[in-house]
Design an enzyme around this catalytic site. Structure first.
Site, PDB file in Angstrom:
ATOM      1  NE  ARG A  28      -2.617  -7.505  -4.592  1.00  0.00           N
ATOM      2  CZ  ARG A  28      -3.512  -8.145  -3.234  1.00  0.00           C
ATOM      3  NH1 ARG A  28      -3.181  -7.847  -2.269  1.00  0.00           N
ATOM      4  NH2 ARG A  28      -4.603  -8.675  -3.338  1.00  0.00           N
ATOM      5  CG  HIS A  31      -1.592  -0.781   1.014  1.00  0.00           C
ATOM      6  ND1 HIS A  31      -2.224  -1.505   2.523  1.00  0.00           N
ATOM      7  CD2 HIS A  31      -2.542  -1.123   0.636  1.00  0.00           C
ATOM      8  CE1 HIS A  31      -2.568  -2.640   2.592  1.00  0.00           C
ATOM      9  NE2 HIS A  31      -3.666  -2.760   0.881  1.00  0.00           N
ATOM     10  CB  SER A  71      -4.081  -6.849   4.806  1.00  0.00           C
ATOM     11  OG  SER A  71      -3.550  -5.252   4.588  1.00  0.00           O
ATOM     12  CE  LYS A  93     -14.577  -5.134   2.377  1.00  0.00           C
ATOM     13  NZ  LYS A  93     -13.570  -4.639   1.405  1.00  0.00           N
TER      14      LYS A  93
HETATM   15  O1  PNS Z   1      -9.009  -2.256   0.222  1.00  0.00           O
HETATM   16  P1  PNS Z   1     -10.082  -3.462  -0.245  1.00  0.00           P
HETATM   17  O2  PNS Z   1     -10.635  -4.515   0.520  1.00  0.00           O
HETATM   18  O3  PNS Z   1      -9.539  -3.962  -1.443  1.00  0.00           O
HETATM   19  O4  PNS Z   1     -11.028  -2.851  -0.974  1.00  0.00           O
HETATM   20  C1  PNS Z   1     -11.963  -2.313  -0.528  1.00  0.00           C
HETATM   21  C2  PNS Z   1     -13.025  -0.577  -1.263  1.00  0.00           C
HETATM   22  C3  PNS Z   1     -13.115  -0.363  -0.061  1.00  0.00           C
HETATM   23  C4  PNS Z   1     -12.712   0.094  -2.463  1.00  0.00           C
HETATM   24  C5  PNS Z   1     -14.615  -0.262  -1.454  1.00  0.00           C
HETATM   25  O5  PNS Z   1     -14.453  -1.741  -0.912  1.00  0.00           O
HETATM   26  C6  PNS Z   1     -15.854   0.474  -1.818  1.00  0.00           C
HETATM   27  O6  PNS Z   1     -15.250   1.077  -2.609  1.00  0.00           O
HETATM   28  N1  PNS Z   1     -16.817  -0.085  -0.496  1.00  0.00           N
HETATM   29  C7  PNS Z   1     -17.265   1.675  -0.685  1.00  0.00           C
HETATM   30  C8  PNS Z   1     -18.477   0.941  -1.198  1.00  0.00           C
HETATM   31  C9  PNS Z   1     -18.963   1.263  -2.404  1.00  0.00           C
HETATM   32  O7  PNS Z   1     -18.969   1.902  -2.491  1.00  0.00           O
HETATM   33  N2  PNS Z   1     -19.620  -0.101  -3.619  1.00  0.00           N
HETATM   34  C10 PNS Z   1     -19.646   0.250  -4.946  1.00  0.00           C
HETATM   35  C11 PNS Z   1     -18.080   0.551  -5.570  1.00  0.00           C
HETATM   36  S1  PNS Z   1     -18.194  -1.923  -5.629  1.00  0.00           S
END
Ligand code: PNS
Length: 163
Positions: A90, A17, A128, A41
Site C-alpha cells: 500500500r 484485498h 482491516s 493473532k
Molecule cells: O494479512 P497479514 O496479517 O499481513 O498476513 C500475514 C501473513 C499471513 C502473510 C503472515 O503472517 C504469514 O505468512 N504467516 C505464516 C507464518 C510464516 O510463514 N511465518 C514466516 C514468514 S515471516
C-alpha cells in the site's frame, strides 16, 4: 500453468484485498487465497467465517480458491505446488515488514518467489484494522468492504456489544 498464493489474515476482507485478488487472477492461472488460521493473532472472525466471506466476495472469479492454512507459508506453498506468493504494497510503511517477510520466505524456500502488486491508489489508506474500528463505533463502512462483509461485521459488533 502459474499457480499463485495470496496469503493474509483477511479479518475481514476489504475492497483493497479484493482489488489485489481480481488483478492477481488475471496474471495467474490459479490463485489460492490462503487464510491464516492463527488464534495468537486474536482475529475478530474465526477462520471459517473469514473463508466464508472470501468465498462470497470472489464467487465471480472462476480461477480463485479460498483455503485456510496454518504453520509456515512456504510449507503451505510447497504443499499446494505454488510458484509464487503475492502480496499487496500500500505505502512505504508496508515495505519494511513486507521485505523482511519476503526475504525470510526466500531463505526458507528459495524456489518460491514473492511478487508485489501495488495497491490501487483508491485503497492505499485502507486496512482491516481501520474498518473494524469504524464499525465498532457504528460508522458507515459501505465504501470499504463488500455488502456481505458489511453485514457480517455489523452483526459481529452487535454481538460484541451484547456481551
Ligand atoms: O494479512 P497479514 O496479517 O499481513 O498476513 C500475514 C501473513 C499471513 C502473510 C503472515 O503472517 C504469514 O505468512 N504467516 C505464516 C507464518 C510464516 O510463514 N511465518 C514466516 C514468514 S515471516
Amino acid at each position: 500453468m502459474l499457480r499463485t498464493i495470496y496469503p493474509g489474515s483477511f479479518d475481514p476482507v476489504t475492497y483493497g484485498h479484493l482489488d489485489i485478488i481480481e488483478r492477481s487472477c488475471k496474471i495467474a492461472d490459479e490463485l489460492i487465497v490462503g487464510v491464516l488460521n492463527n488464534n495468537a493473532k486474536m482475529p475478530l472472525f474465526s477462520v471459517e467465517e473469514r473463508v466464508k466471506m472470501l468465498n462470497e466476495v470472489t464467487c465471480h472469479l472462476p480461477n480463485v480458491v479460498i483455503e485456510p492454512f496454518d504453520g509456515l507459508l512456504v510449507d503451505f506453498a510447497r504443499q499446494r505446488k505454488a510458484d509464487c506468493i503475492i502480496r499487496g504494497l500500500r505505502a512505504i510503511t508496508d515495505f519494511e515488514y513486507e521485505l523482511q517477510m519476503a526475504q525470510t520466505n526466500h531463505k526458507l524456500g528459495a524456489e518460491i518467489e514473492t511478487v508485489f502488486l501495488t495497491t490501487n491508489i483508491e485503497y492505499s489508506y485502507l486496512s482491516s484494522t481501520t474498518v473494524k474500528e469504524i464499525a465498532a463505533f457504528g460508522g458507515d463502512i459501505t465504501q470499504f468492504v463488500p455488502e456481505a462483509v458489511r453485514r457480517e461485521l455489523n452483526e459481529k459488533m452487535k454481538t460484541k456489544r451484547r456481551v
